[in-house]
Design a protein around this motif. Structure first.
Motif, short mmCIF file in Angstrom:
data_model
loop_
_atom_site.label_atom_id
_atom_site.label_comp_id
_atom_site.label_asym_id
_atom_site.label_seq_id
_atom_site.Cartn_x
_atom_site.Cartn_y
_atom_site.Cartn_z
N PRO A 1 -45.78 32.88 25.74
CA PRO A 1 -45.05 31.43 26.51
C PRO A 1 -43.63 32.86 27.23
O PRO A 1 -43.38 33.90 26.38
CB PRO A 1 -44.56 30.64 24.87
CG PRO A 1 -45.56 31.24 24.09
CD PRO A 1 -45.92 32.24 24.49
N ARG A 2 -43.24 31.73 28.14
CA ARG A 2 -41.95 31.88 29.36
C ARG A 2 -40.66 31.78 28.02
O ARG A 2 -39.64 31.74 28.07
CB ARG A 2 -42.37 32.92 30.30
CG ARG A 2 -42.75 33.50 30.57
CD ARG A 2 -43.97 33.72 31.94
NE ARG A 2 -43.98 32.70 32.68
CZ ARG A 2 -44.94 31.91 33.49
NH1 ARG A 2 -45.63 32.86 32.35
NH2 ARG A 2 -45.49 30.48 33.45
N ASP A 3 -41.38 29.80 28.22
CA ASP A 3 -40.87 28.77 28.22
C ASP A 3 -39.80 29.20 26.62
O ASP A 3 -40.26 29.32 26.37
CB ASP A 3 -41.08 27.79 28.05
CG ASP A 3 -39.75 26.28 27.85
OD1 ASP A 3 -39.78 25.64 28.84
OD2 ASP A 3 -39.99 25.67 26.79
N ASP A 4 -38.16 28.94 26.82
CA ASP A 4 -37.61 29.26 25.58
C ASP A 4 -38.12 28.51 23.42
O ASP A 4 -38.22 28.58 23.06
CB ASP A 4 -36.25 29.07 25.61
CG ASP A 4 -35.74 29.74 25.95
OD1 ASP A 4 -35.70 31.53 26.31
OD2 ASP A 4 -34.24 29.80 26.40
N ARG A 5 -38.63 27.22 24.46
CA ARG A 5 -38.75 26.26 23.23
C ARG A 5 -40.84 26.41 23.37
O ARG A 5 -40.91 26.41 22.00
CB ARG A 5 -39.18 24.70 24.35
CG ARG A 5 -38.04 23.97 24.36
CD ARG A 5 -38.21 23.06 25.58
NE ARG A 5 -38.25 23.41 26.52
CZ ARG A 5 -38.46 22.54 27.75
NH1 ARG A 5 -37.90 20.98 28.65
NH2 ARG A 5 -38.69 22.95 28.87
N LEU A 6 -41.70 26.92 23.64
CA LEU A 6 -43.10 27.32 23.18
C LEU A 6 -42.77 28.88 22.75
O LEU A 6 -42.68 28.48 21.47
CB LEU A 6 -43.81 27.91 24.75
CG LEU A 6 -44.22 26.94 26.01
CD1 LEU A 6 -45.52 26.84 26.57
CD2 LEU A 6 -45.02 25.80 24.64
N ARG A 7 -41.40 29.25 23.34
CA ARG A 7 -41.12 30.61 22.20
C ARG A 7 -40.79 30.65 20.97
O ARG A 7 -41.52 31.76 19.75
CB ARG A 7 -40.29 31.58 23.26
CG ARG A 7 -40.95 31.99 24.31
CD ARG A 7 -39.41 32.71 25.38
NE ARG A 7 -39.07 34.01 24.41
CZ ARG A 7 -39.62 35.54 24.20
NH1 ARG A 7 -40.96 35.50 25.34
NH2 ARG A 7 -39.46 35.89 24.26
N THR B 1 -43.72 16.76 26.84
CA THR B 1 -43.03 17.94 27.19
C THR B 1 -44.43 19.39 27.00
O THR B 1 -44.09 20.44 28.09
CB THR B 1 -41.66 17.72 27.22
OG1 THR B 1 -41.16 17.08 27.67
CG2 THR B 1 -40.66 19.29 27.94
N LEU C 1 -46.11 21.57 28.84
CA LEU C 1 -45.92 23.44 29.34
C LEU C 1 -46.41 24.25 28.27
O LEU C 1 -47.40 25.12 28.98
CB LEU C 1 -44.84 23.89 28.00
CG LEU C 1 -42.88 23.37 28.95
CD1 LEU C 1 -42.06 23.15 27.36
CD2 LEU C 1 -42.82 23.78 29.84
N GLU D 1 -47.93 26.39 31.21
CA GLU D 1 -47.86 27.77 31.49
C GLU D 1 -49.09 28.81 30.67
O GLU D 1 -49.44 29.76 30.92
CB GLU D 1 -46.84 28.34 30.53
CG GLU D 1 -45.26 28.86 30.72
CD GLU D 1 -43.93 29.08 30.17
OE1 GLU D 1 -44.62 29.57 28.79
OE2 GLU D 1 -43.15 28.42 30.19
#
Length: 244
Positions: A127-133, A162, A166, A170
């Protein structure tokens, strides 16, 4: 971390490998081949008693395989070519190696075999999004965590809607598909370390061994029991669960 001017194939003749790139992690169980194109920063990690073989491809052959990291099931012929290309004839200076023309022919046979093989669903995208990370970190640390996406979202402060969007946009898969692949990756590591099927199932979050066996077989193409004992030739196409 390293990168190469030529793309390379990594073959797990035994054990389990993980190939980490900026795109994610490719899980490479025994008798699978991971392809890393030229220029991709990466590193390898071995789990258990692993026999790792590496073959570099010239650009003329690299263009015939995907331009992204991928994992393939090694056919019997591909396996023999890989072992031949990385055997004592080529690594031992005292032994006569293959001529350049013979090696080129073997590499072409290998690439032809890979082009006929289907990509395995063994790439876990990063993942790139901070929430997914944040979710990825939690589940890598505790693969047996059975929290729902809504519960994980409450922890990090994001809605289910959301997060679902993502994962789809993503990573190209649902949260549950991604978590299943992550759990199978951890299961391969545990099996390589000598854990049995039941221990591995519970440690990775399955409620019972039969659910684990079905999920594992659907991704790896053979049951955990067969995989653990080295009888890894798939008896059926990946995606069809086994009752073994």
């Amino acid at each position: 971390m390293q990168s190469h001017a030529r793309g390379h194939l990594v073959y797990a003749a035994g054990g389990v490998l993980a190939v980490h790139t900026e795109r994610g992690t490719s899980i490479v169980p025994a008798n699978r081949v991971a392809w890393t194109p030229a220029g991709f920063t990466h590193y390898h990690r071995a789990h258990g008693d692993t026999d790792m073989r590496i073959v570099f491809l010239p650009p003329s052959l690299a263009r015939l395989v995907p331009d992204h990291p991928a994992v393939f099931l090694a056919s019997g012929l591909a396996r023999e070519v890989l072992l031949a290309l990385t055997g004592p004839r080529n690594y031992d200076d005292a032994a006569p190696g293959y001529s350049r023309s013979a090696r080129s022919r073997l590499l072409r046979v290998l690439v032809d075999e890979l082009r006929e093989a289907h990509e395995q669903p063994l790439h876990l995208p990063e993942p790139r999004d901070d929430r997914l990370r944040a979710i990825a970190r939690m589940l890598h640390e505790s693969p047996g965590d059975n929290s729902s996406l809504a519960e994980l979202g409450t922890t990090i402060g994001a809605s289910t809607r959301t997060l679902s969007r993502l994962f789809r946009d993503e990573l190209g898969m649902t949260f549950y598909e991604w978590r299943t692949q992550l759990r199978v990756y951890h299961a391969l590591v545990l099996l390589a370390d000598g854990h049995d099927t039941t221990q591995t199932a519970y440690a990775c979050g399955w409620a019972n061994p039969s659910g684990f066996i079905a999920a594992f077989t659907g991704i790896i193409g053979t049951t955990p029991g067969r995989y653990r004992t080295g009888r890894q030739t798939p008896a059926r196409a990946p995606g069809l669960p086994s009752h073994e």
